[in-house]
Design an enzyme around this catalytic site. Structure first.
Site, short mmCIF file in Angstrom:
data_model
loop_
_atom_site.label_atom_id
_atom_site.label_comp_id
_atom_site.label_asym_id
_atom_site.label_seq_id
_atom_site.Cartn_x
_atom_site.Cartn_y
_atom_site.Cartn_z
N HIS A 180 -24.88 -57.13 5.31
CA HIS A 180 -23.91 -56.26 5.98
C HIS A 180 -23.85 -56.51 7.49
CE1 HIS A 180 -26.93 -53.31 7.57
NE2 HIS A 180 -27.60 -53.61 6.48
N ASP A 192 -31.61 -55.98 11.07
CA ASP A 192 -30.93 -55.20 10.04
C ASP A 192 -29.46 -55.00 10.44
OD1 ASP A 192 -30.29 -53.48 7.96
OD2 ASP A 192 -31.16 -51.71 8.94
N GLU A 227 -22.46 -50.91 5.21
CA GLU A 227 -23.62 -50.52 4.40
C GLU A 227 -24.29 -49.27 4.96
OE1 GLU A 227 -27.92 -50.44 3.18
OE2 GLU A 227 -27.07 -50.62 5.18
#
Length: 912
Positions: A180, A192, A227
């Protein structure tokens, strides 16, 4: 030939020899467990400092041996740095999110052009690339943490690249790989998940630039754009994209940390586990797979959407080391360990090569797969072992039967007492560790003292584990009575082999752990038995035993029993028995602590974090040093008591050390959630502060904050956190599960004029509204206008009969929460529903209008009032002025040990 006299080694000499194994095996294991590959970089280009690159990645690297392209860590980190730092915080709905979408779409189109040039360079090469930018709206039910939640999204986007050989057969059976592009509210998201999207693009580039490579089965690269808003992007793709029905398997790439190898923590079919065996650096076990699938870890990924809506199998992999940076400001490229990107890229590339080849299991997955894989898999010292549950049952049951036979051959007596001593040691270890946890939390008032290092809990609780195992042996050690060394050793073998066989019969794949332990004990007992039988044979041929070899009431309780080295087990038996627990056990303990220790800083004030960590260390610690109770009886009761005093001293020193520790520092910060809320109905302004941990200091910090920034003389108010606390609905249901909030009254700025609902256009109204008095129902569409507001949430109480969010709403009067995410510039969303009417019956003190209307609580985040995401463009509002001052104050007061997510919100309550 005579038997030489045995020389009995004393405790010091014995422990010195065993210490070489006791320390060497874990250190060797940990070195290999966290070993990363050397980063691939261009010879003339260093991967850092990345700010030297403008908008173009560094030159791609080629393997110097084969001259073939391979993934470049410097290129991957360039992508991660540009997304996370040059563009910045990419929360869905923000301008930065839209910028990342546009920039990444350009990068994927460049890959499409590269594909066309590769075909032109190699005429006849079967290679075709298709690029889509999908944009759409939808809704889905998202249950999490035992809570029912509804999501709706408007105009969100995905970027999709499909690489095939151009034929319909190739496109009909595809593997999907996903990561994502967005980041969450308080984090720039370098690891992340910008790291993973960079890995995917580099893998696509490498495959396309490899001369002659042609995919038999298509690869679909999905760069989903939402996400962090609860998997909206993956839901959009799974339910609306034209290529979704062709997906047969999924590889999902994630990150919850910045260091160490990428962990395979979820695998859902035998075929995909076998595919994973082809990666160059495997790192995954059935233990992690079963822990995650059990729901113990309150975590989730896009993998859920693919399973639910595409009914496909796959692999879920993530970087998990140093997850102190997870969803924090520190999720930056500078904190990503060298080699992390290379490890993820090399494994991902190998998976894609295999799954797109003619040897791939992809076509067979179109016919279905086992929802729960019946395959044991584990990594040990970079070896990847895979075998079926059927094979496991045969192996484990055979080992148990062989252990029973060995017991008879070795003629070990008092095994029943040995079982008692072994089980007492296990129980003593768990109880002692949890007693220490109780003392640290409730008596010494030092909870989470071990938080700032993943290995700290082992230092605190290991002495407690040893103490508990030793003190439990006191009832089994009496002067003049037979030694319990051999009976305990045999009991440990029988217990672990039985546990492995019994657990595997119940289809528990983690039964591999006791099986591994039993293998070590079995080989050790075989060696000891052979040495014993040889000694007996020599004595039966007339050789005279030494004084040490003849003991009344020998190790098995038989008078005059002759044993080599007296009653003692061969020292080789301990060396052999120690090796597997100290490798496999330490690997499991280290991997578990890496995940669970940082997690305990966010599981709530009242969560039993101390006891969770103490239990993990004690249970896995007992496995690592399972030989301890047998060794404790080797030199008699006096030695046992000496070791007990040493363990008490060690435990006291450990507790004293951790009592002096602060749980948090700059690299291991406490997470604070801060909401500046303006009530659009009343004009009130309040600061809401919450923590998600039980460490000391939070209450004191909040009172100091109220004294500094709040209304003079007004202390902070402790607030009840439940589903009706609308001030925290932007974080629902995380808020109700984990946060402990306070509320601070803020002085009003007389020069500031609060925006009205009309000016901000943040309103909740009813359209297409009609009432059926006969049926007792009301049909309406809620229209939410939210100009400049993102992540809006509405909450209301109603008995919903039908609506556009879910085909199966609860058949009762209940509170509903609906969360929204929209693309930047999209400012309206709707929910249509049929509800029972009136909403509630008129009661004392209620007017007829309020009882028959629908009361809706609404709240959202002002897109330009998030700190530090919008730090560079502070708009002069009271929220941003306060955030700027508060951020500096927090850093000074706490020494940088706090990371605060500072969110400016507006909301209110209306009846429609």
């Amino acid at each position: 030939m005579g038997v030489s006299r045995s020389t009995k080694w004393g405790p010091a000499r014995t422990l010195l020899v065993l210490a070489l194994v006791l320390l060497g095996a874990p250190l060797y294991t940990l070195y290999h467990q966290f070993l990363l590959p050397s980063p691939n970089v261009h010879p003339q280009v260093s991967p850092l400092p990345l700010h030297l690159y403008s908008t173009d990645p560094p030159t791609h690297s080629y393997d110097p041996t084969t001259s073939l392209p391979h993934p470049s860590e410097s290129t991957i980190l360039f992508y991660a740095k540009y997304l996370s730092e040059d563009i910045g915080y990419r929360t869905p709905g923000t301008r930065e999110h839209a910028q990342a979408d546009a920039w990444w779409y350009d990068k994927v189109q460049e890959i499409g052009q590269l594909c066309r040039r590769a075909v032109e360079k190699e005429p006849g090469r079967k290679l075709e690339c298709n690029v889509w930018r999908q944009q759409g709206s939808g809704s889905h039910r998202f249950d999490i943490m035992s809570t029912r939640l509804y999501k709706t999204y408007v105009d969100l986007s995905n970027i999709i690249l499909r690489v095939s050989d151009g034929s319909e057969d190739s496109k009909s059976d595809a593997v999907l790989i996903n990561a994502h592009l967005d980041s969450t509210l308080p984090s720039p998201g370098a690891a992340d998940d910008a790291l993973a999207v960079g890995v995917m693009l580099e893998c696509a580039r490498t495959l396309i630039e490899t001369p002659g490579w042609e995919p038999t089965h298509a690869i679909i690269f999905l760069f989903n754009n939402a996400e962090e808003s609860l998997q909206d992007g993956s839901h959009l793709y799974s339910t609306q994209h034209e290529t979704a029905p062709t997906v047969r398997a999924v590889i999902n790439l994630e990150a919850a940390g910045t260091t160490g190898p990428e962990l395979l923590f979820q695998a859902t079919s035998e075929q995909m586990i076998e595919a994973y065996s082809h990666v160059p650096r495997p790192y995954g076990t059935i233990f992690a797979n079963e822990i995650f699938s059990s729901g113990i870890l309150l975590s989730d990924t896009d993998f859920r959407q693919f399973e639910q809506y595409l009914n496909v199998t796959g692999l879920d992999m993530a970087v998990v080391g140093n997850s102190y940076m997870y969803h924090m400001r520190g999720d930056l490229v500078e904190n990503i360990q060298p080699g992390v990107a290379q490890h993820m890229a090399d494994n991902t590339l190998a998976l894609l090569r295999y799954l797109s080849s003619s040897d791939s299991p992809i076509p067979s997955l179109a016919k279905g797969f086992d929802a729960r894989p019946r395959t044991v898999f584990l990594t040990n010292l970079h070896w990847f072992f895979v075998y079926s549950f059927t094979t496991a049952k045969i192996m484990y049951v055979t080992l148990f039967i062989a252990s029973l036979a060995l017991w008879r051959i070795a003629r070990v007596q008092n095994v029943g007492a040995g079982f008692g001593a072994a089980l007492a040691a296990m129980a003593g270890a768990v109880l002692a560790a949890n007693l220490v946890a109780f003392l640290m939390k409730y008596v010494l008032k030092r909870p989470l003292s071990w938080f700032k290092a993943e290995y700290y809990p082992a230092l605190l609780y290991a002495p407690a584990v040893v103490f508990g195992m030793l003190i439990a042996q006191i009832p089994f050690s009496r002067p003049g009575k037979p030694s319990m060394e051999r009976p305990i050793f045999m009991a440990l073998l029988l217990f672990q082999s039985f546990l492995a066989a019994f657990g595997q019969v119940l289809d528990i794949g983690s039964s591999a752990a006791p099986f591994l332990g039993a293998v070590g004990f079995f080989v050790a007992m075989c060696v000891d038995t052979v040495l014993t039988l040889r000694t007996r044979s020599s004595f039966s041929n007339g050789d005279k035993p030494s004084a040490h070899d003849v003991r009344n009431g020998g190790g098995d309780g038989m008078p005059g029993q002759v044993r080599m080295g007296g009653q003692e087990l061969s020292l080789w038996s301990y060396v052999i028995a120690m090796l597997i627990p100290l490798t496999a056990g330490v690997q499991m303990l280290a991997a578990t602590l890496v995940v669970f220790v940082p997690l305990t800083g966010r599981i709530g004030r009242d969560a039993p974090a101390e006891f969770i960590i103490a239990s993990i260390v004690s249970i896995l610690g007992v496995f690592c040093v399972s030989f301890t109770p047998a060794l404790a009886h080797r030199f008699g009761p006096r030695f046992l008591r000496q070791m007990l005093w040493i363990s008490i001293l060690s435990l006291g020193l450990a507790m004293a050390f951790f009592c002096a520790q602060d749980p948090f520092d700059r690299m291991h910060q406490r997470r604070l959630f801060v909401v500046y809320k303006e009530n659009m109905m009343t004009g009130g302004q309040h600061l809401h502060i919450a923590a998600a941990d039980g460490a000391p200091g939070f209450d004191t910090l909040v009172h100091a904050m109220a004294e500094k920034f709040g209304v003079e003389g007004t202390p902070p108010t402790r607030v009840t956190m439940d589903a009706y606390n609308g001030d925290w609905d932007i974080l629902y249901p995380f808020s109700t599960q984990f946060l402990s909030p306070y509320k601070i009254d803020l002085p009003l700025d007389p020069t500031y004029i609060a925006p009205t609902p009309v000016e901000e256009r943040f309103t909740v109204t009813a359209i297409n509204d009609s009432i059926d008095d006969i049926a007792g129902t009301r049909r309406l569409t809620l229209k939410i206008d939210h100009h400049g507001i993102i992540w809006t949430v509405i909450a209301f109480d109603a008995h919903v009969l039908e609506w556009t969010l879910d085909n199966d709403p609860p058949d009762k009067f209940v509170r509903h929460h609906v969360r929204e995410a929209s693309f930047y510039g999209t400012d309206t969303w709707h929910v249509s529903m049929l509800i029972k009417y009136p909403t509630v019956a008129p009661s004392d003190g209620m007017t007829n209008a309020s009882s028959r209307g629908l009361k809706v609580n609404f709240i959202g985040i002002q897109e330009n009032q998030m700190w530090p995401a919008k730090k560079s463009e502070a708009d002069g509002s009271p929220a941003m002025k306060l955030f700027q001052e508060l951020d500096v104050w927090l850093d000074e007061v706490t020494g940088g040990s706090v990371d605060a997510a500072l969110l400016g919100c507006v909301g209110g309550e209306t009846v429609i």
